[in-house]
Write an enzyme that holds these catalytic residues in place. Structure first.
Site, PDB file in Angstrom:
ATOM      1  N   GLY A   1       0.839  -1.349  -0.031  1.00 20.69           N
ATOM      2  CA  GLY A   1       0.079  -0.012  -0.194  1.00 20.69           C
ATOM      3  C   GLY A   1       0.977   1.122   0.021  1.00 20.69           C
ATOM      4  O   GLY A   1       0.518   2.104   0.781  1.00 20.69           O
ATOM      5  N   ALA A   2       2.011   1.254  -0.864  1.00 25.33           N
ATOM      6  CA  ALA A   2       2.960   2.367  -0.789  1.00 25.33           C
ATOM      7  C   ALA A   2       2.479   3.343  -1.878  1.00 25.33           C
ATOM      8  O   ALA A   2       3.449   4.423  -1.796  1.00 25.33           O
ATOM      9  CB  ALA A   2       4.430   1.783  -1.086  1.00 25.33           C
TER      10      ALA A   2
ATOM     11  N   SER B   1       0.236   5.743  -1.886  1.00 28.92           N
ATOM     12  CA  SER B   1      -0.561   6.977  -1.281  1.00 28.92           C
ATOM     13  C   SER B   1      -0.479   6.966   0.261  1.00 28.92           C
ATOM     14  O   SER B   1      -0.134   5.930   0.407  1.00 28.92           O
ATOM     15  CB  SER B   1      -1.951   7.111  -1.814  1.00 28.92           C
ATOM     16  OG  SER B   1      -2.699   6.080  -1.480  1.00 28.92           O
ATOM     17  N   GLY B   2      -1.024   7.956   0.888  1.00 26.26           N
ATOM     18  CA  GLY B   2      -1.124   8.034   2.075  1.00 26.26           C
ATOM     19  C   GLY B   2       0.120   7.748   2.934  1.00 26.26           C
ATOM     20  O   GLY B   2       1.013   8.244   2.773  1.00 26.26           O
ATOM     21  N   ILE B   3      -0.257   7.066   3.986  1.00 26.54           N
ATOM     22  CA  ILE B   3       0.980   6.585   5.094  1.00 26.54           C
ATOM     23  C   ILE B   3       2.032   5.798   4.633  1.00 26.54           C
ATOM     24  O   ILE B   3       2.878   6.213   4.637  1.00 26.54           O
ATOM     25  CB  ILE B   3       0.279   5.984   6.254  1.00 26.54           C
ATOM     26  CG1 ILE B   3      -0.743   6.771   7.041  1.00 26.54           C
ATOM     27  CG2 ILE B   3       1.345   5.615   7.426  1.00 26.54           C
ATOM     28  CD1 ILE B   3      -1.741   6.188   8.157  1.00 26.54           C
ATOM     29  N   GLY B   4       1.654   5.058   3.600  1.00 24.86           N
ATOM     30  CA  GLY B   4       2.623   4.365   3.018  1.00 24.86           C
ATOM     31  C   GLY B   4       3.647   5.141   1.988  1.00 24.86           C
ATOM     32  O   GLY B   4       4.954   4.906   2.112  1.00 24.86           O
TER      33      GLY B   4
ATOM     34  N   TYR C   1     -13.460  -4.088  10.120  1.00 29.41           N
ATOM     35  CA  TYR C   1     -12.248  -3.248  10.152  1.00 29.41           C
ATOM     36  C   TYR C   1     -11.561  -3.516  11.544  1.00 29.41           C
ATOM     37  O   TYR C   1     -10.174  -3.719  11.677  1.00 29.41           O
ATOM     38  CB  TYR C   1     -12.226  -1.890   9.835  1.00 29.41           C
ATOM     39  CG  TYR C   1     -10.972  -1.013  10.051  1.00 29.41           C
ATOM     40  CD1 TYR C   1     -10.039  -0.955   8.921  1.00 29.41           C
ATOM     41  CD2 TYR C   1     -10.733  -0.209  11.025  1.00 29.41           C
ATOM     42  CE1 TYR C   1      -8.780  -0.203   8.717  1.00 29.41           C
ATOM     43  CE2 TYR C   1      -9.771   0.448  11.189  1.00 29.41           C
ATOM     44  CZ  TYR C   1      -8.624   0.523   9.900  1.00 29.41           C
ATOM     45  OH  TYR C   1      -7.468   1.290   9.956  1.00 29.41           O
TER      46      TYR C   1
END
Length: 334
Positions: free
Chosen positions: A9-10, A12-15, A193
C-alpha cells in the site's frame, strides 16, 4: 550496507509518506513498492525519484486482497532479493463505512468527544463482502493476505545474523470486543475493520513467539487519526469541512490527531531506526503529534494475550492449508 524495504500500500497516504521519509534520511535504502494499482504505483515511484534521483525504487504488483496475487508477488520478491530487512504491512481497506450520526452528535457534546475522535469506538460500521477467494474482503486484505505474504517470505526474513522487522499498521480502533475466534472473518458482525486490526495485534505477538529465535521481529503501530482517502470516505465532504477546525482545536488536548500522512508515518519511521531486539512485543507504537506540531512515538500496551494469539495463529495455518489446496486444484493455477 543496503537495506531492502518492502512496503504494501505504498502508492499513497501513510505508505507513500513513509517511503519519502526513509529516502530523505537513509541513502542506502532500496525500496520495493508493493501495490495493487500499477498506474498509481508508477506515479508514486516517479514522484519519489524526482525528489531523490539517486534512489533505488522497485515495483511489484500485489493485491493483498487476492491470495493468488500474494503468492505470485512473493515468488517475484524471492527471485529479486536475497533478503528483506524491513517488511511494512501497511495496505488496508474499510469498505463502505457508515457513521451512526445520532451517536456522533451525542458524543460530540459529551466528555467522550476526544475518545470518539481518536478511536471511533461505537461510531463506525462497514459493509463487508466476499472476495474472489470466497473469503471476507476486509479479513483477507487487512490480515490474511499479509499473513500469507509473511509465510511466503520467511526465507528472506529469517536469516542468521541478519535481524529483520515486520511492522503492521494497526489502529486505536483495534478492539477486543469486535474480535471473535469463532467468527474469525467477522462475517456475522458489523465492525470487520476493527476485528481485522485487533487480529493483526494478536498475530504480531504470535510471530514474535515463533520467530524471534530465527531473527524475525514483529511490531505494531497506530498512525493516529490521519486524513487519507480511507478516512475521507467515512463522511460526506461537507462534514469534513465543518469538522476540520474542531479537530485542529482538539489536537491541542490530544496528541493522537496526527492528521497528515507525514505525521502518521512517524512510528513507522521511528521503528526503522530501532534495534529489533529492544522492542516490546506487547506494545503498540503510536504516532503522536503535539499541539505545536512536534512528532514523536509513544508505546502503549496492547489488550492481547498469548492464548488467544496462539489460537488465532493456529486457525490461520489451517485456513492457509485449505486455500493452498483450493489454488492447486482450481482452474487458475499459479
Amino acid at each position: 550496507m543496503e537495506k531492502v524495504v518492502l512496503v504494501t500500500g505504498a502508492n499513497s497516504g501513510i505508505g507513500l509518506a513513509l517511503c519519502e521519509r526513509l529516502l530523505s534520511r537513509n541513502s542506502e535504502v532500496r525500496l520495493c513498492l508493493a501495490c495493487r494499482n500499477s498506474g498509481r504505483a508508477e506515479a508514486a515511484r516517479s514522484a519519489l525519484l524526482t525528489s531523490h534521483p539517486g534512489a533505488r525504487v522497485d515495483l511489484v504488483d500485489l493485491d493483498v486482497g487476492s491470495l493468488r496475487s500474494v503468492l505470485r508477488a512473493a515468488q517475484e520478491v524471492k527471485a529479486r532479493y536475497p533478503r528483506l530487512d524491513h517488511l511494512y504491512l501497511n495496505a488496508g481497506i474499510m469498505p463502505n463505512p457508515h457513521v451512526d450520526i445520532k451517536a456522533f452528535f451525542k458524543g460530540l457534546f459529551s466528555s467522550n468527544a476526544i475518545k470518539m475522535f481518536t478511536t471511533a469506538e461505537g461510531l463506525l460500521t462497514q459493509q463487508d463482502r466476499l472476495n474472489s477467494d470466497g473469503l471476507q474482503e476486509v479479513f483477507t486484505t487487512n490480515l490474511f493476505g499479509h499473513f500469507l505474504l509473511v509465510r511466503e517470505l520467511e526465507p528472506l526474513l529469517c536469516q542468521a545474523g541478519r535481524p529483520s522487522k515486520v511492522v503492521w499498521t494497526s489502529s486505536s480502533n483495534a478492539l477486543r470486543s469486535a474480535f471473535s475466534l469463532e467468527d474469525l472473518q467477522h462475517a456475522a458482525g458489523t465492525e470487520p475493520y476493527s476485528s481485522s486490526k485487533y487480529a493483526s495485534d494478536l498475530l504480531s505477538l504470535a510471530l514474535n513467539r515463533r520467530h524471534n529465535a530465527q531473527g524475525l521481529f514483529s511490531s505494531v503501530i497506530c498512525p493516529g487519526l490521519v486524513m487519507t482517502n480511507l478516512t475521507y470516505g467515512i463522511l460526506p465532504s461537507f462534514f469534513w469541512t465543518l469538522l476540520m477546525p474542531i479537530m485542529w482545536f482538539i489536537r491541542i488536548f490530544t496528541n493522537t490527531l496526527t492528521l497528515t500522512p507525514y505525521n502518521g508515518a512517524e512510528a513507522l519511521n521511528w521503528l526503522f531506526l530501532q534495534k529489533p531486539e529492544s522492542l516490546d512485543a506487547r506494545a503498540k507504537y503510536h504516532s503522536m503529534t503535539s499541539g505545536l506540531g512536534n512528532n514523536y512515538t509513544q508505546p502503549r500496551q496492547m489488550d492481547i494475550d498469548e492464548e488467544t494469539s496462539e489460537a488465532l495463529y493456529g486457525k490461520l495455518l489451517e485456513l492457509e492449508k485449505v486455500i493452498r489446496r483450493q489454488i492447486r486444484e482450481g482452474p487458475d493455477r499459479l
